[in-house]
Enzyme design. Structure first.
Site, PDB file in Angstrom:
ATOM      1  N   LYS A  22       7.324   1.421   6.506  1.00  0.00           N
ATOM      2  CA  LYS A  22       6.226   1.550   7.696  1.00  0.00           C
ATOM      3  C   LYS A  22       6.361   0.156   7.943  1.00  0.00           C
ATOM      4  CE  LYS A  22       1.899   0.467   6.834  1.00  0.00           C
ATOM      5  NZ  LYS A  22       1.215  -0.626   7.440  1.00  0.00           N
ATOM      6  N   ASN A  23       6.400  -1.010   7.483  1.00  0.00           N
ATOM      7  CA  ASN A  23       6.359  -2.154   8.149  1.00  0.00           C
ATOM      8  C   ASN A  23       7.768  -2.880   8.725  1.00  0.00           C
ATOM      9  OD1 ASN A  23       3.614  -2.295   7.558  1.00  0.00           O
ATOM     10  ND2 ASN A  23       3.799  -3.387   5.909  1.00  0.00           N
ATOM     11  N   ARG A  96      -3.559  -2.573  14.179  1.00  0.00           N
ATOM     12  CA  ARG A  96      -3.315  -4.149  14.409  1.00  0.00           C
ATOM     13  C   ARG A  96      -1.618  -4.378  14.693  1.00  0.00           C
ATOM     14  NH1 ARG A  96      -5.989  -7.212  12.913  1.00  0.00           N
ATOM     15  NH2 ARG A  96      -4.534  -8.828  12.914  1.00  0.00           N
ATOM     16  N   CYS A 120     -10.145  -6.747  10.231  1.00  0.00           N
ATOM     17  CA  CYS A 120     -10.178  -5.222   9.405  1.00  0.00           C
ATOM     18  C   CYS A 120     -10.654  -5.427   8.186  1.00  0.00           C
ATOM     19  CB  CYS A 120      -8.402  -4.844   9.487  1.00  0.00           C
ATOM     20  SG  CYS A 120      -7.652  -5.760   8.253  1.00  0.00           S
ATOM     21  N   ARG A 125      -7.620 -11.787   9.990  1.00  0.00           N
ATOM     22  CA  ARG A 125      -6.393 -11.168  10.432  1.00  0.00           C
ATOM     23  C   ARG A 125      -6.297 -12.128  11.906  1.00  0.00           C
ATOM     24  NH1 ARG A 125      -4.550  -6.541   8.165  1.00  0.00           N
ATOM     25  NH2 ARG A 125      -2.520  -7.274   8.634  1.00  0.00           N
ATOM     26  N   PRO A 126      -6.008 -13.338  12.046  1.00  0.00           N
ATOM     27  CA  PRO A 126      -6.007 -13.788  13.323  1.00  0.00           C
ATOM     28  C   PRO A 126      -4.656 -13.742  14.006  1.00  0.00           C
ATOM     29  CG  PRO A 126      -6.190 -15.638  11.793  1.00  0.00           C
ATOM     30  CD  PRO A 126      -6.435 -14.255  10.865  1.00  0.00           C
ATOM     31  N   ASP A 128      -3.372 -16.220  15.929  1.00  0.00           N
ATOM     32  CA  ASP A 128      -3.231 -17.629  16.499  1.00  0.00           C
ATOM     33  C   ASP A 128      -1.827 -18.300  16.649  1.00  0.00           C
ATOM     34  OD1 ASP A 128      -3.876 -17.699  14.009  1.00  0.00           O
ATOM     35  OD2 ASP A 128      -3.944 -19.720  14.179  1.00  0.00           O
ATOM     36  N   LEU A 129      -1.094 -17.845  15.450  1.00  0.00           N
ATOM     37  CA  LEU A 129       0.382 -18.268  15.186  1.00  0.00           C
ATOM     38  C   LEU A 129       1.259 -17.595  16.102  1.00  0.00           C
ATOM     39  CD1 LEU A 129       0.439 -18.814  11.437  1.00  0.00           C
ATOM     40  CD2 LEU A 129      -0.102 -20.427  13.040  1.00  0.00           C
ATOM     41  N   ASP A 310       0.549  -6.628  -0.961  1.00  0.00           N
ATOM     42  CA  ASP A 310       0.591  -5.099  -0.738  1.00  0.00           C
ATOM     43  C   ASP A 310       0.637  -4.190  -1.918  1.00  0.00           C
ATOM     44  OD1 ASP A 310       2.002  -4.895   2.731  1.00  0.00           O
ATOM     45  OD2 ASP A 310      -0.194  -5.591   1.976  1.00  0.00           O
ATOM     46  N   ILE A 332      -3.105 -14.479  -0.103  1.00  0.00           N
ATOM     47  CA  ILE A 332      -2.949 -14.167   1.187  1.00  0.00           C
ATOM     48  C   ILE A 332      -3.982 -13.435   2.108  1.00  0.00           C
ATOM     49  CG2 ILE A 332      -1.404 -12.679   2.754  1.00  0.00           C
ATOM     50  CD1 ILE A 332       0.247 -14.414   0.886  1.00  0.00           C
ATOM     51  N   ARG A 402      -1.918   6.497   6.537  1.00  0.00           N
ATOM     52  CA  ARG A 402      -1.331   5.505   7.328  1.00  0.00           C
ATOM     53  C   ARG A 402      -0.100   4.909   6.866  1.00  0.00           C
ATOM     54  NH1 ARG A 402      -4.705   0.584   8.644  1.00  0.00           N
ATOM     55  NH2 ARG A 402      -2.721   0.215   9.638  1.00  0.00           N
TER      56      ARG A 402
HETATM   57  C1  EPZ Z   1       1.874  -8.078   7.625  1.00  0.00           C
HETATM   58  O1  EPZ Z   1       0.513  -8.213   8.170  1.00  0.00           O
HETATM   59  C2  EPZ Z   1       2.063  -6.652   7.083  1.00  0.00           C
HETATM   60  N1  EPZ Z   1       1.637  -5.603   8.231  1.00  0.00           N
HETATM   61  C3  EPZ Z   1       0.857  -6.424   6.001  1.00  0.00           C
HETATM   62  O2  EPZ Z   1       0.831  -4.929   5.627  1.00  0.00           O
HETATM   63  C4  EPZ Z   1       0.914  -7.198   4.911  1.00  0.00           C
HETATM   64  O3  EPZ Z   1       0.033  -7.323   3.828  1.00  0.00           O
HETATM   65  C5  EPZ Z   1       0.996  -8.868   5.439  1.00  0.00           C
HETATM   66  O4  EPZ Z   1       1.976  -8.983   6.115  1.00  0.00           O
HETATM   67  C6  EPZ Z   1       1.436  -9.827   4.281  1.00  0.00           C
HETATM   68  O5  EPZ Z   1       2.509  -9.391   3.797  1.00  0.00           O
HETATM   69  C7  EPZ Z   1       2.850  -5.297   8.777  1.00  0.00           C
HETATM   70  O6  EPZ Z   1       4.107  -5.847   8.635  1.00  0.00           O
HETATM   71  C8  EPZ Z   1       2.542  -4.289   9.858  1.00  0.00           C
HETATM   72  P1  EPZ Z   1       0.628 -12.362   8.009  1.00  0.00           P
HETATM   73  P2  EPZ Z   1       0.549  -9.504   9.116  1.00  0.00           P
HETATM   74  O7  EPZ Z   1       0.784 -12.561   9.486  1.00  0.00           O
HETATM   75  O8  EPZ Z   1       1.516  -9.794   9.668  1.00  0.00           O
HETATM   76  C9  EPZ Z   1      -2.751 -15.404   8.266  1.00  0.00           C
HETATM   77  C10 EPZ Z   1       0.023  -3.059   4.794  1.00  0.00           C
HETATM   78  O9  EPZ Z   1      -0.734  -2.739   3.909  1.00  0.00           O
HETATM   79  N2  EPZ Z   1      -2.499 -15.543   9.698  1.00  0.00           N
HETATM   80  O10 EPZ Z   1       2.038 -12.200   7.199  1.00  0.00           O
HETATM   81  O11 EPZ Z   1      -0.626  -9.266   9.818  1.00  0.00           O
HETATM   82  C11 EPZ Z   1      -3.326 -14.248   7.728  1.00  0.00           C
HETATM   83  O12 EPZ Z   1      -4.655 -14.504   8.097  1.00  0.00           O
HETATM   84  C12 EPZ Z   1      -0.145  -4.253   5.751  1.00  0.00           C
HETATM   85  O13 EPZ Z   1       1.020  -2.316   5.152  1.00  0.00           O
HETATM   86  C13 EPZ Z   1      -2.785 -16.382  10.536  1.00  0.00           C
HETATM   87  O14 EPZ Z   1      -3.782 -17.363  10.091  1.00  0.00           O
HETATM   88  O15 EPZ Z   1       0.180 -10.652   8.004  1.00  0.00           O
HETATM   89  C14 EPZ Z   1      -3.229 -14.035   6.449  1.00  0.00           C
HETATM   90  O16 EPZ Z   1      -3.953 -14.716   5.844  1.00  0.00           O
HETATM   91  C15 EPZ Z   1      -1.598  -4.767   5.494  1.00  0.00           C
HETATM   92  N3  EPZ Z   1      -2.718 -16.609  11.723  1.00  0.00           N
HETATM   93  C16 EPZ Z   1      -1.571 -14.622   6.204  1.00  0.00           C
HETATM   94  O17 EPZ Z   1      -1.660 -15.612   7.399  1.00  0.00           O
HETATM   95  C17 EPZ Z   1      -1.756 -15.676  12.203  1.00  0.00           C
HETATM   96  O18 EPZ Z   1      -1.341 -15.860  13.796  1.00  0.00           O
HETATM   97  C18 EPZ Z   1      -0.532 -13.751   6.258  1.00  0.00           C
HETATM   98  O19 EPZ Z   1      -0.682 -12.857   7.480  1.00  0.00           O
HETATM   99  C19 EPZ Z   1      -1.064 -15.017  11.579  1.00  0.00           C
HETATM  100  C20 EPZ Z   1      -1.269 -14.737  10.185  1.00  0.00           C
END
Ligand code: EPZ
Length: 422
Positions: A22-23, A96, A120, A125-126, A128-129, A310, A332, A402
Site C-alpha cells: 500500500k505504502n 492523509r 489522525c 502527523r504534521p 511542516d517538513l 507499522d 515514531i 485500508r
Molecule cells: C508513512 O507515514 C507511512 N504512510 C506510515 O504508515 C508509517 O507509519 C510512517 O511513514 C512511518 O514509517 C505512508 O507511507 C502512506 P513520517 P508518514 O513522515 O510519511 C514526523 C500505515 O499504517 N513528521 O515518516 O506520514 C511525524 O509526526 C501508515 O500504513 C513531522 O514532524 O510518516 C512522525 O513523528 C501509518 N513533520 C515522524 O516524523 C513532517 O512534515 C515520521 O513520520 C512529517 C513527519
C-alpha cells in the site's frame, strides 16, 4: 458496519500470497502527475486507500483504469489532461497520503492547493517538513482556510535540503518534485524505506536521474520532462511481517509468497531471537513457529532498516503470549498504543509507561468483543483473536480494509476460523 468474528486456537498452515505494498502504491500513483504520458503500475493491491487515491487523482483530471493480469492488478494512469490542482478536504481527511499529490502538482503544474490533512488516531502527523522542503526548492507556500497553497510558476530550482526528522512521505514528496526542478537537488537524512527505493526506480524508468537509492542521501538531477513507464509495486513488508507473526503466534507453519528477508531485516532477526524459524526460498519466506515456546524480546521502533512502527502493534500481540517479558518502545508516533486496552480486554498483561509498554507474557488470551481504532491496531486484534481461546468479534473493521487485502480469505486458506459479519 462490518465486523470480523474469529474462533481462535487453530495453528495456521498453508501459503499466503503477499500483495503489493500500500505504502509503495500510493506514491507511485501520485507520480503519474509528473508526466503527460501513461504510467502502468503492476501488482496494485485492492484496498480502500487505493480507491481513495484513485478518486483524488480522477478529480484532478487523471484518466485511470485497472485490469487483472497474471502478475496481479495492473493500473494505467494518464495525467495528460490535468483539470484541477486542488485536493479537497473531504478526500484528504479520509486519507492523509493524499498529501503526496502536493510535490508532483507543484512540479508539473506550477501550483497546488491541498487541504491540510489534520491529525489522525496515532498522532498529530504534521507536514511542516514537506512544506519547508518545497520552499527550499523555490515554492511559495501559504496556509489559508485549512489549505496549503503552493506556487512555483517559474518552476522549482534544485537545492540541498536536510530533513531534521526522517519522514517517509516527506522524502517521497520532495523526491518527486525534484525530478523536474532545474539543476541538482540533494535530500539529506532522507528516509530509506523500501517503498522509497521502489518509487525512485519507477521515476528513473520514467527518465528521472536519481542516484543514492537505498541510502539516506538522494541526489536528483532535474530534467525537462518525464515519460511513461511500466513498473511493479514492491511486496508489502508490513503485510509479510504481520502474517509471519500470525504463523508464529498460532504455532503454525506458513509460506509467505513474494515476501523478502531484505524488506524486513530487523523484524526477521527479532523473530529469530524469539525462537521463530524463518527460511528464505525461491519465491518467498517460510515461517515456522518455535520448537519450544516463544521468548519475550524487547523492541524499539525506528526508521528503516530499524523495526517498523507499522509492525509494533502486531509485535505486542505476539509478545502477549510469549515466555517472559518484552519492553516495546514507540519512537515514531506519539499515540500508537490504542491497541493496548483492547488486548488487555483479551487477558493480555500490558502496562504503558510514556512511550514504552511492558508486556508480560500470559499463558492464554481469551476471546472477547474488541474495537479497532486504526489500521495496524486492528490487525493486532486479528492476531490476538487467532490465538485466543474462544470467540473474538472485532468492530470497525473498515480500518483493516485500508491496508490488508482479502484478510479473511488469506487466513481462512491457512485454516483460520474467521468470517466477516456484514
Ligand atoms: C508513512 O507515514 C507511512 N504512510 C506510515 O504508515 C508509517 O507509519 C510512517 O511513514 C512511518 O514509517 C505512508 O507511507 C502512506 P513520517 P508518514 O513522515 O510519511 C514526523 C500505515 O499504517 N513528521 O515518516 O506520514 C511525524 O509526526 C501508515 O500504513 C513531522 O514532524 O510518516 C512522525 O513523528 C501509518 N513533520 C515522524 O516524523 C513532517 O512534515 C515520521 O513520520 C512529517 C513527519
Amino acid at each position: 458496519m462490518d465486523k470480523i468474528m474469529i474462533k481462535g486456537g487453530i495453528p495456521l498452515t498453508g501459503s499466503i500470497k503477499i500483495s503489493g505494498a500500500k505504502n509503495a502504491a500510493l506514491p507511485l500513483m501520485a507520480a503519474c502527475i509528473l508526466t503527460d504520458k501513461t504510467l502502468e503500475l503492476i501488482n496494485i493491491p485492492d484496498l480502500s486507500d487505493i480507491e481513495s487515491m484513485s478518486e483524488l487523482l480522477s478529480q484532478l483530471g487523471v484518466a485511470l483504469g485497472c485490469k487483472e493480469s497474471s502478475q496481479g492488478r495492473v493500473m494505467c494512469l494518464s495525467a495528460n489532461n490535468l483539470s484541477s490542482t486542488t485536493a479537497p478536504y473531504d478526500v484528504v481527511r479520509k486519507m492523509r497520503a493524499s498529501v503526496l499529490v502536493l510535490g508532483p502538482l507543484v512540479a508539473r503544474a506550477g501550483e497546488a492547493h491541498v487541504s491540510l490533512p489534520g491529525g489522525c488516531a496515532i498522532g498529530t502527523r504534521p507536514i511542516d517538513l514537506h512544506l519547508k522542503g518545497l520552499e527550499a526548492l523555490g515554492a511559495e507556500i501559504t496556509l489559508e482556510d485549512g489549505y496549503v497553497h503552493a506556487k512555483a510558476l517559474k518552476g522549482l530550482v534544485g537545492t540541498t535540503f536536510t530533513f531534521p526528522t526522517v519522514s517517509v512521505t516527506g522524502t517521497e514528496n520532495l523526491l518527486m518534485a525534484a525530478t523536474l526542478a532545474e539543476g541538482q537537488t540533494r535530500l539529506v537524512n532522507a528516509a530509506r524505506e523500501p517503498e522509497i527505493g521502489n518509487l525512485a526506480q519507477c521515476l528513473n524508468a520514467m527518465g528521472a536521474k536519481i542516484t543514492g537509492i537505498g541510502t539516506d542521501t538522494l541526489l536528483i538531477e532535474g530534467v525537462e520532462s518525464l515519460n511513461g513507464a511500466s513498473h511493479s509495486v514492491v511486496a508489502d513488508r508490513i503485510e509479510a511481517g504481520t502474517y509471519a507473526m500470525a504463523a508464529a503466534l498460532t504455532g503454525g507453519k506458513v509460506q509467505l509468497k513474494g515476501a523478502r528477508l531484505d524488506l524486513i531485516p530487523t523484524v526477521a532477526s527479532l523473530l529469530q531471537q524469539a525462537g521463530v524459524i524463518l527460511k528464505e526460498e525461491e519465491d518467498g519466506l517460510v515461517v515456522d513457529a518455535p520448537l519450544e515456546h516463544l521468548q519475550g524480546v524487547d523492541v524499539m521502533t525506528e526508521p528503516f532498516p530499524g523495526f517498523a512502527t507499522d509492525l509494533q502493534a502486531q509485535w505486542m500481540a505476539l509478545m502477549s503470549v510469549a515466555n517472559g517479558a518484552s519492553m516495546i518502545t514507540e519512537t515514531i508516533f506519539e499515540n500508537r498504543f490504542m491497541h493496548v486496552p483492547e488486548l488487555c480486554r483479551m487477558g493480555a498483561n500490558i502496562t504503558v509507561h510514556g512511550s514504552s509498554a511492558l508486556v508480560r507474557g500470559v499463558s492464554q488470551l481469551k476471546g472477547a468483543p474488541v474495537m479497532a481504532t486504526d489500521l495496524r491496531a486492528s490487525v493486532s486484534l486479528v492476531l490476538a483473536g487467532l490465538v485466543a481461546d474462544g470467540e473474538t468479534v472485532i468492530n470497525r473493521v473498515y480500518h483493516l480494509d485500508r491496508g490488508y487485502e482479502s484478510v479473511e480469505e488469506k487466513l481462512r486458506a491457512c485454516g483460520a476460523d474467521i468470517q466477516r459479519i456484514r
